[in-house]
Every structure is written in C-alpha cells, then in structure tokens.
Design a protein around this motif. Structure first.
Motif, PDB file in Angstrom:
ATOM      1  N   ARG A 141     -20.245 -30.543 -42.665  1.00 33.31           N
ATOM      2  CA  ARG A 141     -19.325 -30.298 -41.552  1.00 33.31           C
ATOM      3  C   ARG A 141     -17.897 -30.688 -41.582  1.00 33.31           C
ATOM      4  NH1 ARG A 141     -24.368 -31.153 -39.073  1.00 33.31           N
ATOM      5  NH2 ARG A 141     -23.789 -32.997 -38.321  1.00 33.31           N
ATOM      6  N   LYS A 142     -18.230 -32.207 -42.416  1.00 27.03           N
ATOM      7  CA  LYS A 142     -17.268 -32.658 -42.669  1.00 27.03           C
ATOM      8  C   LYS A 142     -16.168 -32.371 -44.161  1.00 27.03           C
ATOM      9  CE  LYS A 142     -18.109 -36.638 -43.596  1.00 27.03           C
ATOM     10  NZ  LYS A 142     -18.323 -38.190 -44.280  1.00 27.03           N
ATOM     11  N   THR A 143     -16.872 -31.635 -44.995  1.00 28.14           N
ATOM     12  CA  THR A 143     -15.514 -30.705 -45.663  1.00 28.14           C
ATOM     13  C   THR A 143     -15.764 -29.208 -45.302  1.00 28.14           C
ATOM     14  OG1 THR A 143     -17.084 -31.318 -47.761  1.00 28.14           O
ATOM     15  CG2 THR A 143     -15.970 -29.908 -47.925  1.00 28.14           C
ATOM     16  N   PHE A 144     -15.408 -28.845 -44.433  1.00 28.50           N
ATOM     17  CA  PHE A 144     -15.454 -27.478 -43.738  1.00 28.50           C
ATOM     18  C   PHE A 144     -13.821 -27.620 -42.801  1.00 28.50           C
ATOM     19  CE2 PHE A 144     -19.112 -24.730 -43.091  1.00 28.50           C
ATOM     20  CZ  PHE A 144     -19.303 -25.116 -45.080  1.00 28.50           C
ATOM     21  N   SER A 145     -13.727 -29.255 -42.429  1.00 26.34           N
ATOM     22  CA  SER A 145     -13.566 -30.129 -41.365  1.00 26.34           C
ATOM     23  C   SER A 145     -12.225 -30.003 -42.187  1.00 26.34           C
ATOM     24  CB  SER A 145     -13.729 -31.325 -40.522  1.00 26.34           C
ATOM     25  OG  SER A 145     -12.600 -31.156 -39.909  1.00 26.34           O
ATOM     26  N   LYS A 146     -12.190 -30.672 -43.329  1.00 25.17           N
ATOM     27  CA  LYS A 146     -10.695 -31.329 -44.307  1.00 25.17           C
ATOM     28  C   LYS A 146     -10.327 -30.075 -44.451  1.00 25.17           C
ATOM     29  CE  LYS A 146     -12.604 -35.608 -44.896  1.00 25.17           C
ATOM     30  NZ  LYS A 146     -12.871 -36.671 -45.896  1.00 25.17           N
ATOM     31  N   LEU A 147     -11.038 -28.543 -45.525  1.00 26.02           N
ATOM     32  CA  LEU A 147     -10.259 -28.314 -45.941  1.00 26.02           C
ATOM     33  C   LEU A 147     -10.296 -26.700 -45.030  1.00 26.02           C
ATOM     34  CD1 LEU A 147     -13.072 -27.252 -48.235  1.00 26.02           C
ATOM     35  CD2 LEU A 147     -10.957 -28.106 -48.557  1.00 26.02           C
ATOM     36  N   GLY A 148     -10.134 -27.058 -43.594  1.00 17.86           N
ATOM     37  CA  GLY A 148      -9.619 -26.230 -42.824  1.00 17.86           C
ATOM     38  C   GLY A 148     -10.635 -24.973 -42.735  1.00 17.86           C
ATOM     39  N   ILE A 149     -12.114 -24.744 -43.066  1.00 19.34           N
ATOM     40  CA  ILE A 149     -12.725 -23.214 -43.212  1.00 19.34           C
ATOM     41  C   ILE A 149     -13.798 -23.284 -42.516  1.00 19.34           C
ATOM     42  CG2 ILE A 149     -11.882 -22.902 -45.362  1.00 19.34           C
ATOM     43  CD1 ILE A 149     -14.934 -23.612 -46.124  1.00 19.34           C
ATOM     44  N   SER A 150     -14.976 -22.222 -41.895  1.00 17.91           N
ATOM     45  CA  SER A 150     -15.924 -22.846 -41.352  1.00 17.91           C
ATOM     46  C   SER A 150     -16.977 -22.120 -41.729  1.00 17.91           C
ATOM     47  CB  SER A 150     -15.342 -21.551 -39.732  1.00 17.91           C
ATOM     48  OG  SER A 150     -15.077 -20.199 -40.217  1.00 17.91           O
ATOM     49  N   SER A 151     -17.536 -21.474 -43.087  1.00 16.42           N
ATOM     50  CA  SER A 151     -18.531 -21.267 -43.583  1.00 16.42           C
ATOM     51  C   SER A 151     -18.660 -21.030 -45.445  1.00 16.42           C
ATOM     52  CB  SER A 151     -18.402 -19.331 -42.871  1.00 16.42           C
ATOM     53  OG  SER A 151     -17.579 -18.729 -44.110  1.00 16.42           O
ATOM     54  N   ARG A 152     -19.731 -20.965 -46.376  1.00 13.19           N
ATOM     55  CA  ARG A 152     -19.645 -21.414 -47.748  1.00 13.19           C
ATOM     56  C   ARG A 152     -18.669 -20.236 -47.327  1.00 13.19           C
ATOM     57  NH1 ARG A 152     -24.625 -23.834 -49.248  1.00 13.19           N
ATOM     58  NH2 ARG A 152     -25.551 -25.473 -47.255  1.00 13.19           N
ATOM     59  N   GLY A 178     -29.911 -31.068 -51.676  1.00 10.13           N
ATOM     60  CA  GLY A 178     -30.890 -32.700 -51.657  1.00 10.13           C
ATOM     61  C   GLY A 178     -31.496 -33.231 -52.352  1.00 10.13           C
ATOM     62  N   ALA A 179     -31.746 -31.729 -53.145  1.00  5.97           N
ATOM     63  CA  ALA A 179     -32.799 -32.043 -53.936  1.00  5.97           C
ATOM     64  C   ALA A 179     -32.457 -32.546 -55.460  1.00  5.97           C
ATOM     65  CB  ALA A 179     -33.857 -31.235 -54.059  1.00  5.97           C
ATOM     66  N   GLN A 180     -31.342 -32.316 -56.157  1.00  4.98           N
ATOM     67  CA  GLN A 180     -30.440 -32.740 -56.980  1.00  4.98           C
ATOM     68  C   GLN A 180     -29.738 -33.516 -57.259  1.00  4.98           C
ATOM     69  OE1 GLN A 180     -27.613 -30.233 -59.521  1.00  4.98           O
ATOM     70  NE2 GLN A 180     -29.292 -28.429 -58.732  1.00  4.98           N
ATOM     71  N   LEU A 181     -29.216 -33.457 -55.957  1.00  2.00           N
ATOM     72  CA  LEU A 181     -28.817 -35.785 -55.352  1.00  2.00           C
ATOM     73  C   LEU A 181     -29.496 -36.661 -54.532  1.00  2.00           C
ATOM     74  CD1 LEU A 181     -25.086 -33.439 -54.224  1.00  2.00           C
ATOM     75  CD2 LEU A 181     -25.974 -34.205 -56.780  1.00  2.00           C
ATOM     76  N   TYR A 182     -30.909 -35.906 -54.246  1.00  2.00           N
ATOM     77  CA  TYR A 182     -31.641 -37.214 -53.629  1.00  2.00           C
ATOM     78  C   TYR A 182     -30.927 -38.109 -52.272  1.00  2.00           C
ATOM     79  CZ  TYR A 182     -33.812 -37.145 -58.707  1.00  2.00           C
ATOM     80  OH  TYR A 182     -34.611 -37.222 -59.550  1.00  2.00           O
ATOM     81  N   ILE A 183     -30.402 -37.049 -51.671  1.00  2.00           N
ATOM     82  CA  ILE A 183     -30.293 -37.354 -50.370  1.00  2.00           C
ATOM     83  C   ILE A 183     -31.011 -35.640 -49.649  1.00  2.00           C
ATOM     84  CG2 ILE A 183     -27.465 -38.079 -50.698  1.00  2.00           C
ATOM     85  CD1 ILE A 183     -26.616 -35.121 -50.093  1.00  2.00           C
ATOM     86  N   ALA A 229     -19.605 -29.621 -52.086  1.00  2.00           N
ATOM     87  CA  ALA A 229     -18.716 -28.422 -51.782  1.00  2.00           C
ATOM     88  C   ALA A 229     -19.160 -27.601 -52.831  1.00  2.00           C
ATOM     89  CB  ALA A 229     -17.819 -28.868 -51.465  1.00  2.00           C
ATOM     90  N   GLY A 230     -19.370 -28.040 -53.923  1.00  2.00           N
ATOM     91  CA  GLY A 230     -18.894 -26.575 -55.103  1.00  2.00           C
ATOM     92  C   GLY A 230     -20.261 -26.373 -55.745  1.00  2.00           C
ATOM     93  N   LEU A 231     -21.544 -27.367 -54.567  1.00  2.00           N
ATOM     94  CA  LEU A 231     -22.876 -27.128 -55.819  1.00  2.00           C
ATOM     95  C   LEU A 231     -23.201 -25.867 -54.223  1.00  2.00           C
ATOM     96  CD1 LEU A 231     -24.167 -29.868 -55.857  1.00  2.00           C
ATOM     97  CD2 LEU A 231     -24.299 -28.107 -57.751  1.00  2.00           C
ATOM     98  N   ALA A 232     -22.668 -26.040 -53.489  1.00  2.00           N
ATOM     99  CA  ALA A 232     -22.752 -24.421 -51.583  1.00  2.00           C
ATOM    100  C   ALA A 232     -21.649 -23.673 -52.699  1.00  2.00           C
ATOM    101  CB  ALA A 232     -22.177 -25.143 -50.463  1.00  2.00           C
ATOM    102  N   ARG A 233     -21.101 -23.701 -53.280  1.00  2.00           N
ATOM    103  CA  ARG A 233     -20.105 -22.830 -53.782  1.00  2.00           C
ATOM    104  C   ARG A 233     -20.461 -21.702 -54.255  1.00  2.00           C
ATOM    105  NH1 ARG A 233     -15.557 -24.461 -57.217  1.00  2.00           N
ATOM    106  NH2 ARG A 233     -18.466 -25.158 -58.497  1.00  2.00           N
ATOM    107  N   ASP A 234     -21.781 -22.621 -55.546  1.00  2.66           N
ATOM    108  CA  ASP A 234     -22.241 -22.055 -56.443  1.00  2.66           C
ATOM    109  C   ASP A 234     -23.548 -21.091 -55.844  1.00  2.66           C
ATOM    110  OD1 ASP A 234     -20.066 -22.693 -57.931  1.00  2.66           O
ATOM    111  OD2 ASP A 234     -21.464 -24.381 -58.589  1.00  2.66           O
ATOM    112  N   GLY A 235     -24.375 -21.558 -54.892  1.00  2.00           N
ATOM    113  CA  GLY A 235     -25.214 -20.774 -53.671  1.00  2.00           C
ATOM    114  C   GLY A 235     -26.450 -21.414 -53.673  1.00  2.00           C
ATOM    115  N   LEU A 236     -25.969 -22.692 -53.658  1.00  2.00           N
ATOM    116  CA  LEU A 236     -27.587 -23.249 -53.554  1.00  2.00           C
ATOM    117  C   LEU A 236     -27.632 -23.696 -52.021  1.00  2.00           C
ATOM    118  CD1 LEU A 236     -26.529 -24.498 -56.395  1.00  2.00           C
ATOM    119  CD2 LEU A 236     -27.641 -26.772 -56.017  1.00  2.00           C
TER     120      LEU A 236
END
Length: 906
Positions: free
Chosen positions: A886-897, A871-876, A858-865
């Motif tokens: 998708r799971k993070t958005f559900s937990k935080l109650g949001i729908s977009s980056r 995936g390249a940074q975290l090897y996934i 979530a932090g990397l997505a927030r920063d614009g990656l």
C-alpha cells in the motif's frame, strides 16, 4: 490488591496502554520490561491484561526447570490459537506440528517454525487484536526464546502486541528490541505501600531506612515484613543481596509450614506444568497428609485452580532450595511415575534423571531416546542437555564417550560452541578409542570453522579425515570436503600453503557421492596442477552439481556444497555466469523452503555479488537488507560481501572504505584470507570508479598475485584497466597472458569479452573494443557492457574522435546512471564534457523513495508472487506484505499490481 501493587506506575501504564491503542489501529508493537527481581514487572503484565479490553490474550511464563525442554514456552503461547494451524501453508503447518510433538517428521528449522508462529498470530489478529505477555522470558527454553525474538522483530502491521518481562543481569535473546526499564517506586509511594503491610506504627527512621535500602522494590516492601522482624529489618538490607534477602524471607515462611505442605510445594516447584491432576496424583504416591494444601493456601504462597500458580518465581526456587537432595529425588521419582510415558515421554525422562543419583543405563537410554526426539523437533540445545545428563548416568566408558560427543555435536548445532568444546574434552578423557578421537577431532575442526578460525579448522579437519579413513571412509570423505572448504576460506598471504596442503591430501574419487567427489578432485587438481589441467574436471564437476537430484536427506549437504562455498566458486572460475546465477538462485530457494537461515545468508551474499554485475543494484540493496535482518534475528554476524561490492559500485567512498577496512581487519584477525581478498577486490572496483587508478592497481594486483580461486576472473579486468591508466604496460601484458590461457581452455562469452577488452587496452585496437562489447552483450553482465562502452568512448576521445566518442560515452553514461553506478557514471559525464557536450546529473525519481524492503516486495509482486508467497520468502506476514505494498503504490502513484511493471521500469 492490583491497585495497591500499581502505586506510582503512571508512566509505565501509559506506555503499555499506548501499545494496545496502536494495535487497535492496525499496528504491531513490541516492548521488553526490564528490571530487578520483585520490581513489579509481573504486576504490570497482569494490569495490562486486565485493561486490554477486547484483545485476545496469549500467555507464556519461563520456568528454570523447563529451559532444557525445546518449544515448551512457545507451546504455552500458541495454545489458544492451535485451531488456526490448518490455515498455515503446508510446510509451516508441518514444522509447527513437528516442533510441538503433534506429528513426526524431519527436524524443522526454527525459523520456519518462527514464520508459522508469525502467521498464526497474524491470522488470529485478523478478527481482534492479540496481546501476548511473556513473563520471566530469561527462563524460556532457548528454542522458544529465539523464535519469539524472531517473531517480535518481524511484526509490523498485524495488530499484535508482544510484551516480555526479563530480569536484570540474566541472559536473554531479546537484545535490540524496545525496552522499558522498570525501577522501584518513589519514596512517597514506597512508604505508603510499606505502611499498608506493617503490623503497627514504626519508627519513621526505620521505615525510611527500609524504603531506601529496598530501593522502592514493591515485592521486597510487601514480603520482607512477613518474614523478618522489625529489629532484623532495622539492621539494614544490603542492595547487593536484596534478591537473596527476599528469597530467604520466602524460605522462612516455608519453614514454619507442616512437613507435608512443604513437600507438596516442593512437588509443585519441581513440575512446572501447573497441572492440578498431575500434582495430586504425585502427592498420593508420596503419601502426603489428608489435606496438605490447606496450610499452603492460607500462607498465600500458592493458589490452586485450573492452573497452579506460585505467588512469585522466587517462591518456587525457595521451595526447591529448601528441600534436601533426597526429598528432591523422591519428588522427581513420583512425578516420573505419574507422567504419561506416551503423551509426555521427555518430561518423564527428565524427572527420572533427577530422581537418579548413580549410574543407571535404563534411565540413560531413556534420556538418549528423548534427545533423538528433541533433535527431530529441531531442539538441538535440549538434545544436548538430555545427552549430557545421559552420559553422566552411563557407566560403560565407550558408551559414555559416544554420548558426550553426541551432546557436543547437538550443542554445536545449537550455537553453544564453548559448551560443546568442554564436552569434547570430557569424551576423550576416558580410555583410548580411535573412532572417538577421530570424531572428536572432526568436531573440533567444525567448531573452529564456526568460530572463524579457518586456518586451524582446515588443519584439524584434515587430521580428523585421516584418522577416520580406516574406520569410516564415507565420513572421512565428507571431512576432507569440509577441510577443503575451510582451506579455501583460509587461503591468503598470511596462510601460505594451507590450500595446497589440503589439495595434496585429498583422496581419489569414489562413486559414493559423485558431485562432491568430482568437486573435491577438480579443486585439488586446480590447486596442484593449475587451471588448464583442471578445467575439464571443473566443468564436469559443475555440470554434475547443476544436475544433482537432491533428496530430503541431502539438502543440508547440497546447501553446503552450493553457492559461494564450493560449486559457485567453480562456476565463476570457469567463466560460467549463468551457472553461478542458477546455483545462487537454487541455493536461495532451497534455503528459504527449509528455513535454513544461515545458508540463506550465504545465498543472499552470493546473489548480491552476481547481481551487482548484472546492474540490479536496487535488488542488491534488498538482499543486503535481508541479510542484516536475518543476522539480527539469529544473532549471527552479517556477511559483508554484498554490502561491500554494492557500495564500491555505487562509488560511495566513505561508506565503502569503512566496510572494506573493517572487513580486512576482521578477516586478517581470523585468518580468513578469502574475505580479505574479496574486500581488496572491492577496493579496486571502488577506486577505478573514482578514477584513483594507482590505488585500484595496487589493490587488484594484491589479489591477482594470490591466485585466489574464483576471484582472478573478477579482478583481472580491474587490474588491466587501472594498469593501463597508470602506464604500467607490463602489468597489462601479464593480465592478457593470464586471460589468453583461460579463454583458450574455457571460451565463454564472458571470458572472450574481457580478454578482448584487455587486448584493446594494451594495443589501442579499436576492433578489440567492438569485439569486447559484442561478446559481453551476449551475457547478462550489464555492468561489464556499460564499462566496455565507457572504455571505448574514453579511447575515442583521447584519439580526438569527439563525435564517435560522444555516442559511446552517452550510451555508457545512460546505462551506468540507470543502474546506479554513480562514480563510473560521473567518469562518463566528465568525458562527455571534454567532448563539448553538456550533461546534467539525473535527479532522483520516485523509485528512489522506496525503502530496500519496499523495492524488494514490489519486485516480487511484479513477478507475480502472492502476498503469502512473498511473506514466505522474506519471513514476514502476508499482512505486512500488504502494508508495504500500500505504501509502495502511494509512492509510485499507482493503484494495482498490474501497474507495477511499468512503474518500476520508470
């Protein structure tokens, strides 16, 4: 046939069918089938493939004779998807192409190759689920095995199923993955299977004895009656020799075949490619009969089609074992002659080596060239095997010693440390050679450091540097640097003098490598003459390290010199937090770009320590979790730094104490004084937070008195705070004198802030508290700012100034609680209660529901990656990134980056 072989396998087939069902719903699954030879693992894999429906199939089979050929097994598995490689990011595309010999280039890191394979499978599965079956995984070449294990541990939401089959009692790289033990058939199914292949009625007692002693092993039940008479079987099949008895049965079946047919089977066994054209060309060279394959087909031991397949791996080993050494050499010679020297030079060299019984420089040189190619593809273990065989065929003693040392260096890079040490011993056993002995000593020192014997490594590397100096000054200086690094890690109360010894031995600087030479000179000066004398050189060396222009050939050396190995230590030593964080982030980025995961572990730990001080504990938890995942993927130990300080700052006493005690024990055992010192420093942080100041004081004093390079800066504040609370004024005075010397020499905002705090603790100087807060607020050291407010508020409360105290304590409590420093926040809450103010403990908000990896993504997505960049940074894979988001958005109650920034801020 398939139905007969799968008698009594309802449990196993249900488990395997569940994997396919999961893939069709978008999940990935991994399973290791484990069992003895012949128990039915291969039959289960074939049955799974037959029932996989619309899944796309990828297959690989481990072969003993290919274990030295890097990436052989991986190439088998990826063959159906190679047309998709153009979709990969360029670094991954190039790494995979180099690994498979499709292009030349620098040696790819095996984990960058692993990320390429992960994304290749993910792309293939975007159209239809992918089923990967890997049989005899215990015989995969080491590079393929490690990469496939890495991929298996990273799968999550790609619709990919990986099923491995491994033999009991064999080493493999799949430890920790989900396993299904495959046992023999039950008595009823075993009797039915045996009856189906017996030539006629058998005494039930003999039949039951066979069933019992084969333990229901299907291959034994099917094959033994073909090779052993009922009388022989009635004598019993010892459980301890079942595999050899089965193989001996295959040997008996081979012995009755015509000589040319046996040689044809030997040729197929010696060449695992399964290429019919290659086999028939070799058969023609061997002048086999007109149709040697007819009897082989009739025996049922081998099938000839698009690919040649033995009935079972034991048939291959039996065919090879039955032959004489001369027959094997003739077959390998024929295979060498028909193997294309341009398309497959390494396999040709390997066949030539097996065809040669005496020293042959031409073959040895060809093997050496194969080693160079293998190493260029990152196949260090394969390079070591080629070089070891090359040395065995070398007559000249000096050249033989050189090749043995090169083999040892390659195996050390592959992680085969004990094998490398044995090769070193062989290299120095020949005629005296000063350069060879120096290189051998250097390699011994590097291996000692790899094995955690830092003190021994430092002394050995210093000796090697002296031996190298007259012959190769540049390599000697690199070795001096390695020795200094080892000495820094070894320094401590149990290793007195080792660091001073290394510093005194350091040679004067030259212009060959300015950053490295300046660092070496500055550190040596710091050890021999003290901080004030060394500070200007330390700052200059740090500046050069930060501005160094790093070429492709220098990345490995820079990664070693950066971060918490050398440069980062210097940055902390001179109170330059910004430089330390810059170096940590640079090391992190470069390690990710090059796929250097061991270096990435060091970078993650260094970043974690620094970000503990900036108060980003959620990010630190993500870094610690990533270190654990890398350790699981590589088999290397986890680095305890980040986790130690994280739990200490959280005030999690039970977990922190366990980590601290375990680290100190391990560091003491392996003479790593620096690790023990860091754990002791973390202990002082923990107990200052908990208000157990006597324990905090004793721990801090232990590190402070050792004068550990880079740690005094961290521990002096803990010592002064604990000493002031226990009434030990002399210790506070000592801390202030130490600080004054350093701050006068290197007056940074960090140093001035801590110096003012200690002065305030010593003299009850309110202005000093304010100056401390002012200086520290100019830095990114949020934890130190909050703790400065806490100490000021505590002093005000003791002075009876309740209203003023509340303002400082409220600020401290809010900041500490927001950052997750629960023990320190609790200190602030108790002080607020003492002023008469009611304070409630904060309840966990939505963010605490995120896992460490979700928070990191979530932090990397927030920063614009993008997903690909994350995936390249975290090897996934990018699909796994999307799944987590998708799971993070559900937990935080949001729908977009776009909503992540405000949601994470909440």
């Amino acid at each position: 046939m398939a139905e007969r072989e799968l008698r009594g396998r309802r449990r196993e087939t249900a488990a395997l069918d569940g994997l396919i069902s999961a893939a069709r719903t978008g999940r990935s699954e991994v399973l290791v089938l484990r069992g003895e030879a012949g128990v039915g693992k291969s039959a289960l894999l074939e049955s799974l493939v037959a029932r996989s429906g619309t899944c796309r199939i990828a297959r690989a089979v481990g072969v003993e004779s290919e274990m030295e050929l890097a990436y052989a097994g991986l190439h088998q598995l990826c063959q159906p998807f190679l047309e998709l490689t153009d979709r990969l990011p360029r670094p991954q595309h190039e790494a995979l192409g180099t690994a498979f010999g499709q292009q030349s280039g620098p040696a790819p890191d095996r984990f960058l190759v692993g990320l390429a394979v992960l994304n290749l499978l993910s792309d293939a599965a975007a159209e239809q689920p992918v089923l990967c079956v890997i049989d005899d995984a215990q015989w995969l070449d080491r590079m393929s095995a490690r990469i496939l294990a890495f991929v298996a541990r990273r799968l999550a939401a790609e619709s990919v199923v990986m099923v491995f089959a491994v033999r009991d009692g064999e080493d493999h790289e799949l430890t920790g993955l989900a396993e299904l033990e495959i046992r023999g058939l039950g008595a009823a199914d075993a009797r039915a299977l045996l009856d189906s292949v017996l030539p006629g009625p058998v005494d039930p007692r003999i039949r039951d004895r066979i069933v019992a002693e084969t333990r229901g092993n299907p291959l034994a039940l099917l094959e033994l009656p073909h090779a052993w008479s009922l009388t022989e079987l009635a004598d019993g099949v010892s459980p301890g020799t079942l595999a050899s008895r089965i193989e001996e049965g295959f040997v008996r079946r081979l012995e009755v075949l015509p000589a040319d047919t046996r040689r044809l089977l030997l040729t197929a066994a010696a060449e695992p490619l399964g290429d019919p054209a290659l086999l028939w060309r070799a058969a023609e060279l061997l002048e086999l009969g007109a149709d040697p394959a007819a009897a082989a087909i009739e025996s049922g031991l081998i099938t000839f089609g698009r690919h040649i397949q033995f009935r079972h791996p034991m048939v291959r080993s039996a065919a090879y074992r039955l032959a004489t050494p001369q027959e094997r050499q003739a077959v390998h010679q024929a295979l060498a002659e028909v193997t294309d020297p341009d398309a497959d030079p390494d396999r040709r060299a390997w066949h030539r080596a097996h065809a040669t019984a005496r020293p042959d420089e031409d073959v040895a040189a060809e093997l050496e060239r194969s080693a160079v190619r293998a190493q260029a593809r990152g196949g260090f273990f394969a390079a070591g095997e080629f070089l070891e065989r090359s040395a065995a065929l070398t007559l000249d003693p000096d050249r033989r010693a050189q090749r043995l040392l090169a083999a040892a260096a390659a195996k050390r890079s592959a992680g085969a440390l004990e094998a490398a040490l044995e090769l070193i011993s062989g290299a120095v056993a020949g005629p005296p050679n000063a350069v060879c002995e120096a290189e051998a000593e250097r390699l011994r020192g590097e291996i000692a450091f790899d094995q955690g014997r830092a003190r021994e490594a430092a002394r050995t590397l210093l000796g090697a540097a002296r031996l190298l100096d007259p012959h190769d000054p540049i390599r000697a200086r690199v070795t001096y640097l390695e020795a200094m690094s080892a000495a820094i890690w070894a320094s401590g109360p149990d290793a007195p003098g080792i660091l001073a010894f290394a510093a005194a031995a350091a040679p004067p600087p030259v212009d060959s490598n300015p950053p490295a030479d300046l660092l070496l000179q500055a550190l040596a000066l710091r050890i021999t003459r003290g901080y004030s004398a060394a500070a200007p050189d330390l700052i200059r060396a740090l500046d050069h390290a930060r501005r160094a222009d790093i070429g492709a050939d220098d990345i490995g050396s820079w990664l070693w010199l950066s971060g918490n190995r050398v440069s980062g230590i210097v940055a902390i030593e001179v109170w330059d937090f910004d430089a330390a964080l810059e170096l940590a982030l640079r090391q992190d980025r470069m390690a990710r770009e090059t796929g250097a995961l061991v270096q990435l572990q060091f970078a993650l730990s260094f970043r974690a320590n620094l970000q503990c001080l900036t108060g980003e504990l959620s990010a630190v938890a993500g870094l610690v979790d990533e270190d654990h995942q890398i350790a699981a993927s590589t088999g290397n130990p986890r680095l305890a730094y980040g986790a130690l300080l994280l739990e200490a700052y959280r005030g999690n006493e039970v977990v922190a104490r366990q980590l601290i005690d375990a680290t100190i024990r391990d560091a003491t055992e392996h003479s790593q004084g620096r690790m023990a010192a860091f754990a002791t420093y973390a202990n002082s942080v923990l107990h200052n937070g908990l208000g157990k100041y006597d324990v905090a004081r004793d721990a801090a004093l232990q590190v402070f008195e050792q004068d550990v390079v880079g740690y005094g800066v961290l521990v002096v504040a803990e010592l002064a705070e604990a000493a002031s609370r226990t009434g030990d004024t002399k210790l506070v005075e000592s801390a202030l004198a130490w600080l004054t010397e350093r701050v006068t020499t290197t007056p940074t905002a960090w140093g001035r802030g801590i110096e003012a705090r200690v002065r305030a603790l010593l003299g009850a100087d309110e202005n000093a508290y304010l100056v401390s807060i002012e200086h520290l607020s100019q830095t990114s050291l949020a934890v130190e700012v909050a703790r400065a407010h806490l100490l000021y508020g505590e002093w005000l409360r003791r002075e009876g100034r309740r209203v003023d105290a509340r303002e400082q304590l409220r600020t401290a409590h809010e900041q500490l609680e927001e950052m997750g420093l629960e023990a320190f926040a609790e200190r602030a809450r108790h002080e607020l209660l003492a002023t008469g103010e009611t304070v409630r403990k904060r309840t966990p908000d939505t963010l605490t529901d995120l896992t460490a990896q979700e928070a990191q993504i979530a932090g990397l997505a927030r920063d614009g990656l993008t997903n690909v960049e994350i995936g390249a940074q975290l090897y996934i894979s990018p699909r796994t990134v999307e799944w987590h988001l998708r799971k993070t958005f559900s937990k935080l109650g949001i729908s977009s980056r776009r909503q992540l920034r405000s949601a994470l801020a909440r």
